[in-house]
Write a protein that holds these residues in place. Structure first.
Motif, PDB file in Angstrom:
ATOM      1  N   UNK A 170      -4.949   8.986  -4.352  1.00 27.85           N
ATOM      2  CA  UNK A 170      -5.420   7.628  -4.094  1.00 27.85           C
ATOM      3  C   UNK A 170      -4.715   6.946  -2.919  1.00 27.85           C
ATOM      4  N   UNK A 171      -5.503   6.087  -2.259  1.00 30.20           N
ATOM      5  CA  UNK A 171      -4.884   5.083  -1.396  1.00 30.20           C
ATOM      6  C   UNK A 171      -4.701   3.877  -2.306  1.00 30.20           C
ATOM      7  N   UNK A 172      -3.447   3.669  -2.729  1.00 28.36           N
ATOM      8  CA  UNK A 172      -3.193   2.659  -3.760  1.00 28.36           C
ATOM      9  C   UNK A 172      -2.949   1.297  -3.110  1.00 28.36           C
ATOM     10  N   UNK A 173      -3.697   0.318  -3.574  1.00 26.33           N
ATOM     11  CA  UNK A 173      -3.427  -1.075  -3.191  1.00 26.33           C
ATOM     12  C   UNK A 173      -2.661  -1.671  -4.363  1.00 26.33           C
ATOM     13  N   UNK A 174      -1.386  -1.906  -4.128  1.00 25.51           N
ATOM     14  CA  UNK A 174      -0.494  -2.332  -5.197  1.00 25.51           C
ATOM     15  C   UNK A 174      -0.483  -3.861  -5.261  1.00 25.51           C
ATOM     16  N   UNK A 175      -0.777  -4.417  -6.417  1.00 26.19           N
ATOM     17  CA  UNK A 175      -0.813  -5.873  -6.562  1.00 26.19           C
ATOM     18  C   UNK A 175       0.320  -6.268  -7.504  1.00 26.19           C
ATOM     19  N   UNK A 191       0.837  -1.209   0.000  1.00 27.48           N
ATOM     20  CA  UNK A 191       0.000   0.000   0.000  1.00 27.48           C
ATOM     21  C   UNK A 191       0.861   1.244   0.000  1.00 27.48           C
ATOM     22  N   UNK A 192       0.419   2.223  -0.707  1.00 27.47           N
ATOM     23  CA  UNK A 192       1.012   3.547  -0.554  1.00 27.47           C
ATOM     24  C   UNK A 192      -0.027   4.584  -0.945  1.00 27.47           C
TER      25      UNK A 192
END
Ligand SMILES: Nc1nc2c(ncn2[C@@H]2O[C@H](COP(=O)(O)OP(=O)(O)OP(=O)(O)O)[C@@H](O)[C@H]2O)c(=O)[nH]1
Length: 617
Positions: free
Chosen positions: A345-350, A339-340
Motif C-alpha cells: 500500500x501507499x499508506x496515507x497515515x491520519x 505518507x509511507x
C-alpha cells in the motif's frame, strides 16, 4: 536492551459473516492480570506531574486531565476545582492541516497540481487541476470552515439549482428535517433492522418499504444508541424515485474506469486512533522513520529539540505534532497526515488527536479512513482509563471509526515494555477490547492484534528482538498487519460522490478550494460535480421518537415511546437547524451515516433511513 524470547500468535480466525446474533455482548469482562506497582506522581508547587503521561496537572485536579488516570495518592481536590480542559481548539483546524496534506498527497501522484474548486459555472461546479501555488492553511476551526464552505456552496447551488436537471445530478442537495431511528443496545440486529454488515445494509435499502427494514443500523455500543433517519411518506417517494432513475441511467465514461496498472501501490487511508497518550504520534513517527520517510538527520533534530524542551520521550511524536502548542503540551490537537509505503500500500497515515476535546478533529480523520489502527496503552491505569464507559476515547474512537464505515481494524497494544511484555496483560486487554469491538460491529476476522512497543521498536516492522515478547508472540509485525488489510473498494462505475473534508476560501480571487475523499466515481479536469459535505456538524433537535425497536429483529416493539434509554434502539425524527447534505444509507453509505453528540460525547450512532423534508430552493 535484549531480553528473552518465546512463542506464538493467538489470532482469532473466526469468520463471523453476518452472524451478529452470535456475539456475546457482555463486554464488561473482568480482567485477570496482576497489577504491577503503580508509579508515583511527582509534584511541584501548584501542579502535580502525571506518572503515566507526564502532563503537569493543576493541583486541584483529582485525575489527569490528559489521560484520565487517577491521582496517586488521591488528593482531596473538591475545593477550587477548575476544569482544566485543553483550550485553543478553534485555533487549530485539523481539517485544514489534513487538507494541506491531502493536497500534498495529490501532488504525490500528480506533481505540482492542486485541486481547486474554481467556481460554479452556469450549470455545474467546476473542479480543475492546475498548478496554482499552495493555499494558506492558517484556518479557523474545522467546523467553521466546513460550515462556511457549506453556506457558500449552498448559496451558489441555490442560484443554480433550477438549472440542475435530474440527469445532471444523482442525489439530493440538502435536507432539513429527518426522522432518526435509534436502535440502541450495543448489539447488532440479526435481521434487517439489526446491526448489519455493509452488504446487508444495501439489501435492506432495496426493501425499504418493509417495516422491519425501515431502520438499518450500523455499529452500536452498549452505551450508545443507534440512529437512523427517516423521511415523511410522500416527499421521500419523489426524492428517491428521482435518484433511482438518474442512478440507473448513469453510465461511466471510459476514462473513469481505472486501468490496471502494475507496480502501482493501492492507496490506503489509515487512521491512527486511540485514547490520549496511548502513543499514536510516537508510533506514527516510528513508522515514518522505519519506512524511510524520516531521515536519521531529521530524527536527530527532533530528538535534540525535544530534549531541549524537557520532552525527550516525545521525539518521534514531534515528527507529527508540528505546532508549538502541541509540542509544549505533548498532545496532538489536529489530524496530522503523513505518507509511507508498505509492500502493498501507499499508506496515507491520519494521526488523530486522542484528547476528548478534539474528538471533532478526530472525526475529520475518521471520515477519510479506509481502515484504522487502534492504539492502546497497555500500562496499568491507562488502558482502563481508555475503556472507561464515560470518558474513554478507546471506546469512542472505535465506535466512530466503525460508524464511518471502516470495518477493518488493527489493534496495536502499545507500551508493552511498561508491562514487561506480559502475555497475561495482552490477553486480558484483547479479551476486553475484542468483546467491545464486536459490539461496535467489527467482525473478528477483520480485527488483528499486535503487541508492540513503539519506543523500543518491538514488532513494528521486523520480528521482536525482546525475548519476553518473542517467547509468546510470533504473529505479524504492524507492517505485516497493514499489508494483510483488504484493499479499499472504490466504486468507479457509480456517479461521483466526494464528501468534502475541508473548504478553504481564497478571498482575493474569490475562489474556494475543497478537498475530500472520492467515495465513488472519478474526477478530472472539467468534471461536472455535485458536492456533499458529510461530516458537517449541525445543531439538531429530536422532534419525536417514532418507535422503539427490538435490537435483534428490528421489529417495532413500542410506538411513540416517551423516552429512550441507554442501550435501546429506536427510530427518531430529527430536525436540523440548517440544511446539510445527506443521503439515505441505502443510496450512499458514505453520506448516510450519522451520529449524535451532546455535551461533548457521542451518544448515538446509526444511519439515515429516510429524508422527511428536502430543501430544494
Ligand atoms: N514506555 C513507552 N512509552 C511510550 C511508548 N509509545 C509512546 N510512549 C510515550 O507515551 C507518551 C505519549 O506519546 P504520544 O505519541 O504523544 O501519544 P499520543 O497518543 O499521540 O497522544 P495524543 O495524540 O495527545 O493523544 C510519550 O511520552 C511517549 O514517549 C512505548 O511504546 N513505550
Amino acid at each position: 536492551m535484549p531480553r528473552k524470547v518465546n512463542y506464538g500468535v493467538d489470532y482469532d480466525e473466526d469468520d463471523y459473516d453476518d452472524g451478529y446474533e452470535d456475539y456475546d455482548y457482555d463486554y464488561d469482562v473482568q480482567e485477570n492480570f496482576e497489577e504491577p506497582e503503580t508509579k508515583q506522581e511527582t509534584t511541584r508547587p501548584g501542579v502535580w506531574h502525571c506518572p503515566i503521561c507526564t502532563f503537569d496537572n493543576e493541583d486541584s485536579m483529582s485525575s489527569c486531565d490528559i489521560c484520565g488516570v487517577l491521582r496517586n495518592p488521591l488528593v482531596n481536590t473538591r475545593s477550587g476545582i477548575k476544569n482544566n480542559t485543553v483550550d485553543g481548539m478553534s485555533k487549530y483546524s485539523g481539517a485544514s492541516i489534513m487538507a494541506k496534506s491531502l493536497f500534498e498527497s495529490w501532488q504525490h501522484s500528480t506533481p505540482n497540481k492542486t485541486l481547486t474548486l474554481l467556481q460554479l459555472t452556469d450549470e455545474f461546479v467546476m473542479v480543475e487541476c492546475n498548478s496554482s501555488s499552495p493555499f494558506k492553511f492558517d484556518a479557523p476551526s474545522p467546523d467553521d470552515l466546513v460550515s462556511k464552505g457549506l453556506r457558500l456552496s449552498k448559496a451558489v447551488l441555490r442560484a443554480n439549482n433550477n438549472k440542475l436537471s435530474s440527469s445532471d445530478v444523482t442525489s439530493s442537495v440538502t435536507e432539513k428535517k429527518t426522522a432518526v431511528g435509534l436502535p440502541s443496545n450495543g448489539k447488532r440486529f440479526a435481521s434487517s433492522s439489526a446491526l448489519m454488515s455493509e452488504d446487508s445494509y444495501s439489501s435492506v435499502g432495496e426493501n425499504a418499504s418493509s417495516p422491519s427494514n425501515k431502520v438499518q443500523q450500523q455499529s452500536l455500543s452498549t452505551s450508545l444508541n443507534n440512529i437512523s433517519l427517516n423521511v415523511k411518506p410522500g416527499s421521500s417517494k419523489n426524492v428517491n424515485a428521482g435518484r433511482a432513475i438518474s442512478n440507473a441511467h448513469y453510465k461511466p465514461e471510459k476514462w473513469m474506469l481505472p486501468e490496471p496498472v502494475e507496480d502501482r501501490l493501492t492507496q490506503l487511508n489509515l487512521a491512527i486512533v486511540g485514547h490520549v497518550d496511548s502513543g499514536k504520534s510516537t508510533l506514527s513517527g516510528r513508522l515514518l522513520q522505519l519506512s524511510g520517510r524520516i531521515s536519521q538527520k531529521e530524527m536527530h533534530k527532533y530528538e535534540k529539540e525535544a530534549k531541549l524542551q524537557g520532552k525527550g520521550s516525545f521525539a518521534y511524536a514531534w515528527a507529527l505534532d508540528e505546532s508549538a502548542e502541541e509540542r509544549e503540551r505533548g498532545i496532538t490537537m489536529t489530524v496530522a497526515v503523513a505518507y509511507f509505503d508498505s509492500k502493498r500500500y501507499h499508506v496515507v497515515l491520519l494521526d488523530s488527536p486522542g484528547h476528548k476535546d478534539f474528538v471533532p478533529n478526530m472525526i475529520s480523520g475518521a471520515a477519510q479512513a479506509d481502515a484504522a489502527i487502534l492504539v492502546i496503552d497497555a500500562s496499568v491505569g491507562s488502558f482502563e482509563a481508555g475503556m472507561d464507559s464515560t470518558g474513554g476515547q478507546t471506546r469512542e474512537h472505535a465506535q466512530l471509526i466503525r460508524s464511518f464505515g471502516a470495518d477493518q481494524i488493527i489493534v496495536a497494544i502499545n507500551k508493552m515494555d511498561v508491562v514487561e511484555y506480559s502475555k497475561e496483560r495482552f490477553d486480558a486487554i484483547k479479551l476486553q477490547v475484542g468483546t467491545f469491538l464486536r459490539s461496535c460491529g467489527f467482525k473478528d476476522s477483520s480485527v488483528s492484534w499486535v503487541p508492540l512497543s513503539a519506543i523500543e521498536n518491538q514488532k513494528l516492522v521486523v520480528a521482536a528482538s525482546d525475548s519476553r515478547l518473542l517467547s509468546w508472540y510470533k504473529g505479524p509485525s504492524l507492517f505485516g498487519a497493514i499489508d494483510s488489510l483488504r484493499p479499499p473498494a472504490r466504486d468507479y462505475s457509480k456517479p461521483l460522490v466526494m464528501p468534502i473534508c475541508d473548504v478553504i476560501k481564497l478571498p482575493p480571487q474569490g475562489l474556494v478550494s475543497a478537498c475530500g475523499k472520492l467515495e465513488a466515481g472519478a474526477l478530472r479536469n472539467g468534471s461536472k460535480l455535485e458536492f456533499h459535505i458529510h461530516h458537517a456538524r449541525e445543531a439538531a433537535r429530536v422532534v419525536k421518537i417514532l418507535s422503539l425497536l427490538d435490537s435483534r429483529t428490528g421489529k417495532v416493539t413500542k410506538k411513540a415511546p416517551r423516552c429512550l434509554l441507554a442501550k435501546q434502539s429506536a427510530v427518531v425524527e430529527v430536525a436540523l437547524q440548517e440544511a446539510v447534505c445527506v443521503e439515505e444509507f441505502s443510496t450512499c453509505k458514505a453520506l448516510g451515516r450519522v451520529f449524535l453528540r451532546a455535551l461533548g460525547r457521542t451518544i448515538a450512532v446509526g444511519v439515515v433511513t429516510r429524508i422527511i423534508e428536502e430543501l430544494r430552493e
